[in-house]
Design a protein around this motif. Structure first.
Motif, PDB file in Angstrom:
ATOM      1  N   ALA A   1       0.828  -1.211   0.000  1.00  8.67           N
ATOM      2  CA  ALA A   1       0.000   0.000   0.000  1.00  8.67           C
ATOM      3  C   ALA A   1       0.860   1.258   0.000  1.00  8.67           C
ATOM      4  O   ALA A   1       0.571   2.216  -0.734  1.00  8.67           O
ATOM      5  CB  ALA A   1      -0.944  -0.004   1.199  1.00  8.67           C
ATOM      6  N   GLY A   2       1.921   1.280   0.807  1.00 12.22           N
ATOM      7  CA  GLY A   2       2.809   2.448   0.829  1.00 12.22           C
ATOM      8  C   GLY A   2       3.491   2.664  -0.510  1.00 12.22           C
ATOM      9  O   GLY A   2       3.601   3.798  -0.999  1.00 12.22           O
ATOM     10  N   THR A   3       3.935   1.574  -1.123  1.00 13.32           N
ATOM     11  CA  THR A   3       4.594   1.656  -2.424  1.00 13.32           C
ATOM     12  C   THR A   3       3.613   2.110  -3.499  1.00 13.32           C
ATOM     13  O   THR A   3       3.932   2.969  -4.329  1.00 13.32           O
ATOM     14  CB  THR A   3       5.200   0.289  -2.798  1.00 13.32           C
ATOM     15  OG1 THR A   3       6.138  -0.072  -1.779  1.00 13.32           O
ATOM     16  CG2 THR A   3       5.893   0.327  -4.149  1.00 13.32           C
TER      17      THR A   3
ATOM     18  N   GLY B   1      12.717   5.525  -0.545  1.00 13.77           N
ATOM     19  CA  GLY B   1      12.701   6.138   0.783  1.00 13.77           C
ATOM     20  C   GLY B   1      11.358   6.768   1.095  1.00 13.77           C
ATOM     21  O   GLY B   1      10.858   6.668   2.222  1.00 13.77           O
ATOM     22  N   LEU B   2      10.756   7.421   0.104  1.00 11.07           N
ATOM     23  CA  LEU B   2       9.423   8.011   0.295  1.00 11.07           C
ATOM     24  C   LEU B   2       8.390   6.912   0.538  1.00 11.07           C
ATOM     25  O   LEU B   2       7.513   7.057   1.403  1.00 11.07           O
ATOM     26  CB  LEU B   2       9.040   8.856  -0.921  1.00 11.07           C
ATOM     27  CG  LEU B   2       9.883  10.105  -1.144  1.00 11.07           C
ATOM     28  CD1 LEU B   2       9.617  10.697  -2.519  1.00 11.07           C
ATOM     29  CD2 LEU B   2       9.618  11.131  -0.048  1.00 11.07           C
ATOM     30  N   ALA B   3       8.491   5.830  -0.213  1.00  7.51           N
ATOM     31  CA  ALA B   3       7.561   4.707  -0.016  1.00  7.51           C
ATOM     32  C   ALA B   3       7.727   4.126   1.384  1.00  7.51           C
ATOM     33  O   ALA B   3       6.737   3.836   2.061  1.00  7.51           O
ATOM     34  CB  ALA B   3       7.788   3.633  -1.086  1.00  7.51           C
ATOM     35  N   ALA B   4       8.967   3.981   1.844  1.00 10.36           N
ATOM     36  CA  ALA B   4       9.218   3.437   3.183  1.00 10.36           C
ATOM     37  C   ALA B   4       8.613   4.341   4.256  1.00 10.36           C
ATOM     38  O   ALA B   4       8.054   3.856   5.251  1.00 10.36           O
ATOM     39  CB  ALA B   4      10.721   3.260   3.417  1.00 10.36           C
ATOM     40  N   ASP B   5       8.694   5.653   4.041  1.00  3.37           N
ATOM     41  CA  ASP B   5       8.108   6.585   4.998  1.00  3.37           C
ATOM     42  C   ASP B   5       6.596   6.390   5.083  1.00  3.37           C
ATOM     43  O   ASP B   5       6.024   6.325   6.173  1.00  3.37           O
ATOM     44  CB  ASP B   5       8.441   8.026   4.590  1.00  3.37           C
ATOM     45  CG  ASP B   5       7.896   9.035   5.573  1.00  3.37           C
ATOM     46  OD1 ASP B   5       8.048   8.833   6.802  1.00  3.37           O
ATOM     47  OD2 ASP B   5       7.315  10.041   5.119  1.00  3.37           O
ATOM     48  N   TRP B   6       5.932   6.250   3.936  1.00  2.00           N
ATOM     49  CA  TRP B   6       4.478   6.069   3.951  1.00  2.00           C
ATOM     50  C   TRP B   6       4.089   4.669   4.411  1.00  2.00           C
ATOM     51  O   TRP B   6       3.023   4.483   4.991  1.00  2.00           O
ATOM     52  CB  TRP B   6       3.876   6.447   2.600  1.00  2.00           C
ATOM     53  CG  TRP B   6       3.852   7.939   2.532  1.00  2.00           C
ATOM     54  CD1 TRP B   6       4.801   8.754   2.013  1.00  2.00           C
ATOM     55  CD2 TRP B   6       2.884   8.797   3.138  1.00  2.00           C
ATOM     56  NE1 TRP B   6       4.469  10.066   2.236  1.00  2.00           N
ATOM     57  CE2 TRP B   6       3.300  10.130   2.908  1.00  2.00           C
ATOM     58  CE3 TRP B   6       1.699   8.581   3.831  1.00  2.00           C
ATOM     59  CZ2 TRP B   6       2.573  11.222   3.365  1.00  2.00           C
ATOM     60  CZ3 TRP B   6       0.971   9.675   4.271  1.00  2.00           C
ATOM     61  CH2 TRP B   6       1.412  10.980   4.043  1.00  2.00           C
ATOM     62  N   GLN B   7       4.947   3.703   4.227  1.00  2.00           N
ATOM     63  CA  GLN B   7       4.693   2.377   4.790  1.00  2.00           C
ATOM     64  C   GLN B   7       4.659   2.459   6.311  1.00  2.00           C
ATOM     65  O   GLN B   7       3.776   1.897   6.959  1.00  2.00           O
ATOM     66  CB  GLN B   7       5.765   1.387   4.323  1.00  2.00           C
ATOM     67  CG  GLN B   7       5.672   1.046   2.860  1.00  2.00           C
ATOM     68  CD  GLN B   7       6.919   0.394   2.317  1.00  2.00           C
ATOM     69  OE1 GLN B   7       7.923   0.231   3.013  1.00  2.00           O
ATOM     70  NE2 GLN B   7       6.886   0.025   1.052  1.00  2.00           N
ATOM     71  N   ARG B   8       5.621   3.174   6.881  1.00  2.00           N
ATOM     72  CA  ARG B   8       5.649   3.333   8.346  1.00  2.00           C
ATOM     73  C   ARG B   8       4.417   4.091   8.833  1.00  2.00           C
ATOM     74  O   ARG B   8       3.840   3.762   9.874  1.00  2.00           O
ATOM     75  CB  ARG B   8       6.931   4.036   8.783  1.00  2.00           C
ATOM     76  CG  ARG B   8       8.159   3.142   8.702  1.00  2.00           C
ATOM     77  CD  ARG B   8       9.393   3.812   9.284  1.00  2.00           C
ATOM     78  NE  ARG B   8       9.801   5.007   8.549  1.00  2.00           N
ATOM     79  CZ  ARG B   8      10.592   4.992   7.475  1.00  2.00           C
ATOM     80  NH1 ARG B   8      11.064   3.858   7.017  1.00  2.00           N
ATOM     81  NH2 ARG B   8      10.919   6.114   6.877  1.00  2.00           N
ATOM     82  N   ARG B   9       4.003   5.103   8.099  1.00  4.25           N
ATOM     83  CA  ARG B   9       2.809   5.862   8.488  1.00  4.25           C
ATOM     84  C   ARG B   9       1.570   4.969   8.467  1.00  4.25           C
ATOM     85  O   ARG B   9       0.724   5.037   9.361  1.00  4.25           O
ATOM     86  CB  ARG B   9       2.600   7.058   7.559  1.00  4.25           C
ATOM     87  CG  ARG B   9       3.620   8.149   7.733  1.00  4.25           C
ATOM     88  CD  ARG B   9       3.489   9.153   6.594  1.00  4.25           C
ATOM     89  NE  ARG B   9       4.567  10.097   6.609  1.00  4.25           N
ATOM     90  CZ  ARG B   9       4.429  11.357   6.970  1.00  4.25           C
ATOM     91  NH1 ARG B   9       3.252  11.817   7.331  1.00  4.25           N
ATOM     92  NH2 ARG B   9       5.454  12.167   6.958  1.00  4.25           N
ATOM     93  N   LEU B  10       1.450   4.158   7.420  1.00  6.99           N
ATOM     94  CA  LEU B  10       0.311   3.246   7.327  1.00  6.99           C
ATOM     95  C   LEU B  10       0.356   2.197   8.428  1.00  6.99           C
ATOM     96  O   LEU B  10      -0.679   1.827   8.981  1.00  6.99           O
ATOM     97  CB  LEU B  10       0.265   2.587   5.948  1.00  6.99           C
ATOM     98  CG  LEU B  10      -0.118   3.504   4.793  1.00  6.99           C
ATOM     99  CD1 LEU B  10       0.167   2.836   3.460  1.00  6.99           C
ATOM    100  CD2 LEU B  10      -1.566   3.946   4.899  1.00  6.99           C
TER     101      LEU B  10
END
Length: 157
Positions: free
Chosen positions: A27-29, A87-96
């Motif tokens: 989902a983050g990706t 890196g941006l995807a990893a950030d949104w993965q952590r947020r999710l």
């Protein structure tokens, strides 16, 4: 519960030693990938709807952050900087992941969002990479196992 176990939607997921739930990763990706498309407003609206359910007071901040991410993703793609995009995807993965921890009942909605809204917004080559993969292997004795979802290079001496 960083480094521990949490349960949502009837499934047990872990975040230990860098492992993150495949749903959250996909989902983050997909969210970050969709930010680089012409339909990014739809992706942003879909993501904001999740936060609206759990943290309505953060909706405006999330909308602004997603707009900023779009600018960063477009710049990364223009520069051919796949590490910045990852890196941006990893950030949104952590947020999710944090969002699911705050409201585990969102797991089904996140799966629906991924399957029905985010993945269809992506170009087909990118959408194909979003799917989840599960690999298992068992070795004994002197056996070696090499697994890869993409290309793999093995150099042994």
């Amino acid at each position: 519960m960083a480094g521990g176990l949490f349960e949502y939607g009837g499934d047990l997921a872990t975040e230990v030693g860098g492992y993150m739930d495949p749903l959250v990763m996909a989902a983050g990706t997909a969210l970050v990938g969709a930010m680089a498309t012409d339909t990014w407003q739809q992706a942003r609206s879909s993501a904001v709807a999740l936060w609206r359910r759990v943290h309505p007071q953060r909706v405006q901040a999330i909308e602004e952050e997603l707009a900023d991410v779009r600018v960063e993703v477009l710049a990364a793609r223009e520069a051919g900087d796949s590490e910045a995009e990852a890196g941006l995807a990893a950030d949104w993965q952590r947020r999710l992941l944090r969002l699911l921890r705050d409201d585990p009942s969102l797991a089904d909605e996140l799966r629906r969002l991924l399957d029905e809204e985010l993945t269809p917004l992506l170009p087909s080559a990118e959408a194909n990479r979003i799917g989840s993969v599960e690999m298992k292997a068992r070795a004994s004795g002197r056996a070696r196992i090499y697994q890869a979802v993409g290309n793999q290079t093995i150099n042994e001496s």
